[in-house]
Design an enzyme around this catalytic site. Structure first.
Site, PDB file in Angstrom:
ATOM      1  CG  HIS A 148     -12.454  -6.762 -37.137  1.00 26.97           C
ATOM      2  ND1 HIS A 148     -12.552  -6.716 -38.353  1.00 26.97           N
ATOM      3  CD2 HIS A 148     -12.517  -8.146 -37.013  1.00 26.97           C
ATOM      4  CE1 HIS A 148     -12.369  -7.784 -39.104  1.00 26.97           C
ATOM      5  NE2 HIS A 148     -12.402  -8.779 -38.115  1.00 26.97           N
ATOM      6  CD  GLU A 176     -16.351   0.148  -3.255  1.00 29.58           C
ATOM      7  OE1 GLU A 176     -16.220  -0.414  -2.017  1.00 29.58           O
ATOM      8  OE2 GLU A 176     -15.480   0.957  -3.760  1.00 29.58           O
ATOM      9  CE  LYS A 200      -8.577 -12.094   3.320  1.00 32.30           C
ATOM     10  NZ  LYS A 200      -7.239 -11.939   2.579  1.00 32.30           N
ATOM     11  CD  GLU A 260      -6.262  -5.798  -5.476  1.00 31.17           C
ATOM     12  OE1 GLU A 260      -7.084  -4.695  -5.327  1.00 31.17           O
ATOM     13  OE2 GLU A 260      -6.644  -6.731  -5.032  1.00 31.17           O
ATOM     14  N   GLY A 278      -7.935 -11.872  -1.682  1.00 33.54           N
ATOM     15  CA  GLY A 278      -9.009 -11.716  -2.467  1.00 33.54           C
ATOM     16  C   GLY A 278      -8.951 -12.030  -3.680  1.00 33.54           C
ATOM     17  NE  ARG A 279      -3.318  -9.471  -5.545  1.00 36.82           N
ATOM     18  CZ  ARG A 279      -3.240  -8.829  -4.417  1.00 36.82           C
ATOM     19  NH1 ARG A 279      -4.422  -8.419  -3.908  1.00 36.82           N
ATOM     20  NH2 ARG A 279      -2.317  -8.705  -3.741  1.00 36.82           N
ATOM     21  CE  LYS A 313     -10.324  -0.442  -0.211  1.00 35.44           C
ATOM     22  NZ  LYS A 313     -10.111  -1.563   0.535  1.00 35.44           N
TER      23      LYS A 313
HETATM   24  O1  F6P Z   1      -9.861  -2.954  -2.204  1.00 33.60           O
HETATM   25  C1  F6P Z   1      -9.178  -3.943  -2.953  1.00 33.60           C
HETATM   26  C2  F6P Z   1      -9.555  -5.287  -2.175  1.00 33.60           C
HETATM   27  O2  F6P Z   1      -9.149  -5.232  -1.012  1.00 33.60           O
HETATM   28  C3  F6P Z   1      -9.146  -6.733  -3.272  1.00 33.60           C
HETATM   29  O3  F6P Z   1      -8.016  -6.887  -2.869  1.00 33.60           O
HETATM   30  C4  F6P Z   1     -10.582  -7.457  -2.835  1.00 33.60           C
HETATM   31  O4  F6P Z   1     -10.643  -8.373  -3.607  1.00 33.60           O
HETATM   32  C5  F6P Z   1     -11.597  -6.450  -2.812  1.00 33.60           C
HETATM   33  O5  F6P Z   1     -11.088  -5.285  -2.096  1.00 33.60           O
HETATM   34  C6  F6P Z   1     -13.010  -6.876  -1.901  1.00 33.60           C
HETATM   35  O6  F6P Z   1     -12.582  -7.014  -0.585  1.00 33.60           O
HETATM   36  P1  F6P Z   1     -13.726  -7.930   0.315  1.00 33.60           P
HETATM   37  O7  F6P Z   1     -13.584  -9.341  -0.304  1.00 33.60           O
HETATM   38  O8  F6P Z   1     -12.849  -7.846   1.507  1.00 33.60           O
HETATM   39  O9  F6P Z   1     -14.945  -7.287   0.096  1.00 33.60           O
END
Ligand code: F6P
Length: 550
Positions: free
Chosen positions: A390, A217, A211, A359, A273-274, A514
């Site tokens: 199990h 990452e 987003k 979240e 995002g979620r 972060k």
């Molecule tokens: O760090 C949490 C977060 O902001 C989530 O809410 C989001 O889904 C994820 O990181 C990834 O964010 P982006 O789509 O901006 O890379």
């Protein structure tokens, strides 16, 4: 919405009434509730679209439900819901509208944000995704060397990974099986390594899903993927256009990374995002199942959106599920909530819900910034049911904790299951029904004795029962049913956030880690700047550097 002047949740008379009612319920057993009402099993059930929802095995009476609905009324759940659907900026700390429901609104709908109807834009992107997906599925999107794309690797994290990865798994039987899909999220290089090690770069498409397009990452993995591609193809930057597309709200950063914005699929800041896998973030899924199936899934979402928006409180499934969670958290001290699907295809479903729920509602200040002194979101956990039976079900059956659980099952196995395996479905579902029965009604000491069990083992073989569960049963795991299920949980989470008076749409809690990681990285690599570390972290960093020979 202005909440100023709102009475704190636990000072409301409706809250006190629920507390008193809980005392009166005392040790009431589910066995008693069922004995008192022969119709309870069918009376405490709802139908929403293709979902049959049985909530009879909950520690509630008609009075409980009335009191909970009164709490919802006085806390303004319906008003906040309507404000969300209207596109008001109910995400107050980020000053944003919350409009994932617009992502599945029909073409002709009108939903304004800042005076602009957002629905045409939503459908333009869906059409763009559809045309692109069709090309890839037909082998018409070729890579730099002219070979058709056969492998699709989604690179994203959190909401930009969990949704498509989960839904791809859920709808595997609908996917084009001659295409390979991989999902890379972890900044641990092992994730990308395992995803690409057996792939031919000439046949591989990377979908960079972010987003913000600033998530470290994702950008790190995307950069490594680009290096892998260009090295493998012995090509220069020109090759990127055929092998990289971006899903983002941030065109500037996409361009900066080197992806042509013509290969960008857009979404908007009013999509959290979620809550985003039904936006452009679902491109990998759409390539896998095709645009038509994707739209069926959106229709499933929309069906439950409309149900949530219009159904009266007595029949409103997300409202009911949300309120049940409030009830157990506040008055039974339930700390967690298990989601136990009886479908192998739902193996990533609970992990997806963890982000959606935790979240969203893992908050401890209310919308006005005051600390809450009531329970908010639970720990959500679980894995597919029979495996759990199990492993950890022992604790649910005979442990000391209250763990409300959702059981999700399907009447029919997927269509393309090998004929020899279809018969196993009844055994799977027999387990599904047996577990909620055992959890609710248990086994009394007398019943154990009747089986001739020696007296000293009777306490060990007794099941207290009274463990609350919801059962969700659908005909089959179709794209529409998946959409219905996700929307059900989205709105359940919404209801709880509204009652608890928290902002379910921000996620400031992930920021500190972060920032600290950025500060620690140069200490690991260069050994500099660690003066301000606490003694524990300094010791760990020093041990790490020694182990790395630095
Ligand atoms: O760090 C949490 C977060 O902001 C989530 O809410 C989001 O889904 C994820 O990181 C990834 O964010 P982006 O789509 O901006 O890379």
């Amino acid at each position: 919405m202005n909440n100023e002047g709102r009475t704190r949740l636990n000072r409301l008379p409706e809250w006190a009434a629920l507390g008193k009612h809980r005392e009166q319920l005392g040790e009431t057993r589910l066995r008693d509730l069922f004995a008192a009402d022969a119709e309870r099993g069918t009376g405490y059930a709802l139908r929403v679209g293709d979902l049959y929802l049985d909530y009879s095995k909950h520690l509630v009476t008609d009075e409980t439900l009335t009191l909970l609905r009164e709490l919802a009324a006085v806390t303004g759940v319906a008003e906040l819901r309507d404000a969300m659907f209207r596109g008001e900026k109910i995400n107050i700390t980020e000053d944003r509208a919350v409009l994932h429901t617009a992502l599945r609104a029909p073409r002709g709908a009108v939903i304004d944000v800042d005076g602009e109807n957002v629905v045409p834009g939503v459908h333009a992107v869906l059409d763009q995704m559809g045309a692109f997906s069709d090309k890839v599925r037909a082998g018409e999107w070729t890579g730099h060397t002219g070979k058709p794309i056969k492998n699709i690797v989604n690179i994203g994290i959190g909401g930009s990974d969990l949704g498509p990865a989960m839904a791809y798994e859920v709808l595997r039987s609908y996917t084009q099986r001659d295409l390979t899909f991989r999902f890379v999220s972890n900044v641990d290089g092992a994730d990308l390594h395992e995803a690409v090690r057996d792939l031919d770069p000439a046949e591989t498409l990377f979908i960079v899903a972010s987003k913000t397009f600033t998530t470290i990452e994702t950008i790190t993995n995307a950069t490594s993927a680009r290096n892998w591609l260009l090295t493998g193809l012995r090509a220069d930057q020109d090759a990127v256009a055929k092998h990289f597309v971006a899903l983002s709200t941030n065109a500037e950063k996409v361009e900066e990374f080197g992806i042509d914005t013509a290969n960008m699929f857009e979404f908007w800041d009013w999509v959290g995002g979620r809550y985003s896998y039904d936006s452009a973030i679902g491109l990998s899924l759409m390539i896998a199942i095709g645009p038509e199936r994707f739209r069926e899934m959106l229709d499933g979402f929309h069906l439950v959106d409309e149900h949530f928006r219009t159904a009266p409180p007595e029949e409103n499934a997300p409202l009911l599920l949300g309120l049940l969670g409030v009830w157990y958290g506040a008055f039974f001290d339930a700390q967690s909530h298990a989601v136990l699907p009886y479908s192998h295809y739902l193996s990533k479903f609970t992990a997806y819900l963890q982000q959606l729920d935790m979240e969203s509602n893992g908050k401890s200040v209310d919308r006005e910034g005051n600390r809450v002194d009531w329970q908010t979101g639970p720990v959500v956990w679980g894995t597919p049911g029979t495996n759990g039976q199990h492993a950890y079900y022992q604790l649910i059956h005979q442990g000391t904790k209250v763990i409300p659980a959702d059981f999700i099952g399907f009447a029919r196995p997927v269509d393309d299951l090998l004929p020899g395996l279809v018969a196993q479905h009844d055994l799977l579902m027999a387990n599904f029904f047996a577990q909620t029965q055992a959890l609710a009604f248990g086994k009394t000491p007398d019943e154990v004795r009747e089986e001739g069990v020696p007296e000293e083992l009777v306490p060990h073989k007794t099941f207290q029962g009274n463990h609350p569960t919801t059962t969700i049963l659908a005909d089959a795991l179709t794209p529409s049913v998946l959409g219905q299920l996700i929307a059900l949980y989205e709105h359940k989470v919404f209801v709880q956030g509204a009652v608890w008076n928290i902002d379910s749409f921000d996620q400031w809690g992930v920021e500190l880690g972060k920032v600290l990681a950025k500060r620690i990285e140069p200490v690991l690599t260069e050994g500099e700047g660690g003066e301000h570390l606490d003694s524990s972290t300094a010791g760990l960093v020093s041990a790490y550097r020694t182990l790395r020979g630095r």
